[in-house]
Each structure stands twice: as structure tokens, then as C-alpha cells.
Design a protein around this motif. Structure first.
Motif, PDB file in Angstrom:
ATOM      1  N   ASN A   1     117.505 115.453  88.737  1.00 53.80           N
ATOM      2  CA  ASN A   1     117.898 116.599  89.557  1.00 53.80           C
ATOM      3  C   ASN A   1     119.398 116.678  89.766  1.00 53.80           C
ATOM      4  N   SER A   2     120.061 115.525  89.773  1.00 55.78           N
ATOM      5  CA  SER A   2     121.494 115.496  90.068  1.00 55.78           C
ATOM      6  C   SER A   2     122.117 114.234  89.487  1.00 55.78           C
ATOM      7  N   ILE A   3     123.436 114.209  89.475  1.00 55.17           N
ATOM      8  CA  ILE A   3     124.148 113.007  89.041  1.00 55.17           C
ATOM      9  C   ILE A   3     123.841 111.860  89.996  1.00 55.17           C
ATOM     10  N   THR A   4     123.682 112.162  91.279  1.00 54.10           N
ATOM     11  CA  THR A   4     123.347 111.132  92.267  1.00 54.10           C
ATOM     12  C   THR A   4     122.048 110.438  91.892  1.00 54.10           C
ATOM     13  N   ASP A   5     121.011 111.205  91.517  1.00 44.53           N
ATOM     14  CA  ASP A   5     119.749 110.605  91.085  1.00 44.53           C
ATOM     15  C   ASP A   5     119.931 109.802  89.801  1.00 44.53           C
ATOM     16  N   LEU A   6     120.749 110.306  88.896  1.00 35.63           N
ATOM     17  CA  LEU A   6     121.011 109.605  87.636  1.00 35.63           C
ATOM     18  C   LEU A   6     121.654 108.252  87.894  1.00 35.63           C
ATOM     19  N   GLU A   7     122.612 108.208  88.820  1.00 40.98           N
ATOM     20  CA  GLU A   7     123.370 106.985  89.076  1.00 40.98           C
ATOM     21  C   GLU A   7     122.671 106.015  90.024  1.00 40.98           C
ATOM     22  N   ARG A   8     121.583 106.437  90.622  1.00 40.16           N
ATOM     23  CA  ARG A   8     120.853 105.582  91.566  1.00 40.16           C
ATOM     24  C   ARG A   8     120.259 104.381  90.838  1.00 40.16           C
ATOM     25  N   GLY A   9     120.398 103.201  91.400  1.00 41.35           N
ATOM     26  CA  GLY A   9     119.849 101.991  90.804  1.00 41.35           C
ATOM     27  C   GLY A   9     118.335 102.027  90.715  1.00 41.35           C
ATOM     28  N   ILE A  10     117.785 101.243  89.795  1.00 39.03           N
ATOM     29  CA  ILE A  10     116.330 101.237  89.613  1.00 39.03           C
ATOM     30  C   ILE A  10     115.712  99.876  89.930  1.00 39.03           C
ATOM     31  N   GLU A  11     116.498  98.956  90.433  1.00 42.04           N
ATOM     32  CA  GLU A  11     115.984  97.615  90.697  1.00 42.04           C
ATOM     33  C   GLU A  11     114.778  97.633  91.626  1.00 42.04           C
ATOM     34  N   ASP A  12     114.843  98.454  92.679  1.00 43.99           N
ATOM     35  CA  ASP A  12     113.730  98.519  93.635  1.00 43.99           C
ATOM     36  C   ASP A  12     112.463  99.081  92.990  1.00 43.99           C
ATOM     37  N   VAL A  13     112.621 100.076  92.126  1.00 38.96           N
ATOM     38  CA  VAL A  13     111.469 100.666  91.449  1.00 38.96           C
ATOM     39  C   VAL A  13     110.885  99.654  90.461  1.00 38.96           C
ATOM     40  N   PHE A  14     111.751  98.971  89.734  1.00 38.98           N
ATOM     41  CA  PHE A  14     111.285  97.972  88.775  1.00 38.98           C
ATOM     42  C   PHE A  14     110.483  96.886  89.488  1.00 38.98           C
ATOM     43  N   ALA A  15     110.990  96.400  90.615  1.00 36.52           N
ATOM     44  CA  ALA A  15     110.309  95.353  91.378  1.00 36.52           C
ATOM     45  C   ALA A  15     108.955  95.833  91.900  1.00 36.52           C
ATOM     46  N   LYS A  16     108.867  97.101  92.272  1.00 35.65           N
ATOM     47  CA  LYS A  16     107.597  97.653  92.759  1.00 35.65           C
ATOM     48  C   LYS A  16     106.578  97.763  91.633  1.00 35.65           C
ATOM     49  N   VAL A  17     107.025  98.233  90.479  1.00 36.04           N
ATOM     50  CA  VAL A  17     106.129  98.445  89.343  1.00 36.04           C
ATOM     51  C   VAL A  17     105.736  97.118  88.681  1.00 36.04           C
ATOM     52  N   HIS A  18     106.689  96.206  88.581  1.00 37.79           N
ATOM     53  CA  HIS A  18     106.467  94.909  87.928  1.00 37.79           C
ATOM     54  C   HIS A  18     106.843  93.784  88.894  1.00 37.79           C
ATOM     55  N   PRO A  19     106.040  93.545  89.916  1.00 36.63           N
ATOM     56  CA  PRO A  19     106.416  92.569  90.941  1.00 36.63           C
ATOM     57  C   PRO A  19     106.563  91.134  90.438  1.00 36.63           C
ATOM     58  N   ASN A  20     105.934  90.808  89.319  1.00 37.42           N
ATOM     59  CA  ASN A  20     105.988  89.432  88.804  1.00 37.42           C
ATOM     60  C   ASN A  20     106.888  89.277  87.592  1.00 37.42           C
ATOM     61  N   VAL A  21     107.721  90.278  87.340  1.00 33.97           N
ATOM     62  CA  VAL A  21     108.607  90.262  86.177  1.00 33.97           C
ATOM     63  C   VAL A  21     110.041  90.429  86.662  1.00 33.97           C
TER      64      VAL A  21
END
Length: 147
Positions: free
Chosen positions: A99-119
């Protein structure tokens, strides 16, 4: 026309016009504000199956969660069919629409940890880097769009 009818007519007309104008302005500004992150990848010889497995099994679910939570609009993985040969600059392209550059630049570490909690994301990033090389990345801003 009575005063009550005139006021009601004016309110209905004003509401209609505001609805049309606000909706049109919102739609046009949203269409123009999308940004796409385009990444051109060269997969190391013999690493094609590993790269595709990483994208499909580990990164795709992360992007699906980002889409589900509104942090991303869409994600696509493309394989280049033509041209082909030993001098081909890249063989795969990923496109993430935001939707925006802000969304593009937002880190994904939290999403990765949620989706793959043991990786560990660092382990997956390392495996991804060993399977492919980022030839270049581009950020595109959509200016016009029709469907």
C-alpha cells in the motif's frame, strides 16, 4: 416546496455528491499509491529445487500472513522462460505489492516468528542467500491503473 422538503433534498444531494467525490478521490489516491518491490534473482547452478522449496514452503506463508494482516497487497514469484542461455542475467523475479513505502520498509521478523515459531529467520535467510543471488532490486510506484 416546504422548508422541510428543501432541507431534506439539500442533505440528500450534498450526501450524494460527497460520497461520489470522496470515493473517487480515495480510489484514485489508493491506485496511485501502491508500490511494488521487484527483485531479480539468479539461482546458483543446481540450486533451483532448493530455491523454489524455500520460496514456497518458508517465504510464501510469511507473505500470506502479511497479506492477511494488510501489510502487503500481493506477492508473486515468476520464472523467466525466455531469453535463455548461459549469459542470462536472472532466472526468477519476485514482486511484492504494498500500500505504501512505509509498508514496504516495515520489518518482517515478527511475522516470520509468528508463521514459523520454531525456525530462525537468520538460518532461512542464510539458506536463501546460498541458493540464489539478488541481481538487483527495484521499487516501482503505480501511477495509473484500470481494470
Amino acid at each position: 416546496m416546504t422548508k422541510k422538503r428543501w432541507v431534506l433534498s439539500a442533505i440528500v444531494t450534498a450526501s450524494f455528491l460527497m460520497g461520489v467525490l470522496v470515493t473517487t478521490a480515495f480510489t484514485q489516491s489508493q491506485a496511485a499509491s501502491f508500490v511494488a518491490e521487484v527483485s531479480f534473482m539468479k539461482v546458483e547452478p543446481g540450486k533451483g529445487p532448493e530455491y523454489l522449496r524455500l520460496e514456497r514452503e518458508l517465504w510464501k506463508p510469511v507473505h500470506q500472513e502479511r497479506i492477511r494482516t494488510g501489510r502487503m497487497k500481493s506477492w508473486s514469484l515468476y520464472r523467466v522462460e525466455y531469453p535463455y542461455g548461459t549469459e542470462r542475467e536472472y532466472g526468477f523475479v519476485t514482486v511484492g505489492v504494498h500500500n505504501s513505502i512505509t509498508d514496504l520498509e516495515r520489518g518482517i521478523e515478527d511475522v516470520f516468528a509468528k508463521v514459523h515459531p520454531n525456525v530462525q529467520m537468520t538460518d532461512v535467510s542464510g539458506r536463501t542467500l546460498s541458493a540464489r543471488r539478488l541481481v538487483r532490486g527495484e521499487m516501482w510506484r503505480r501511477l495509473e491503473h484500470i481494470e
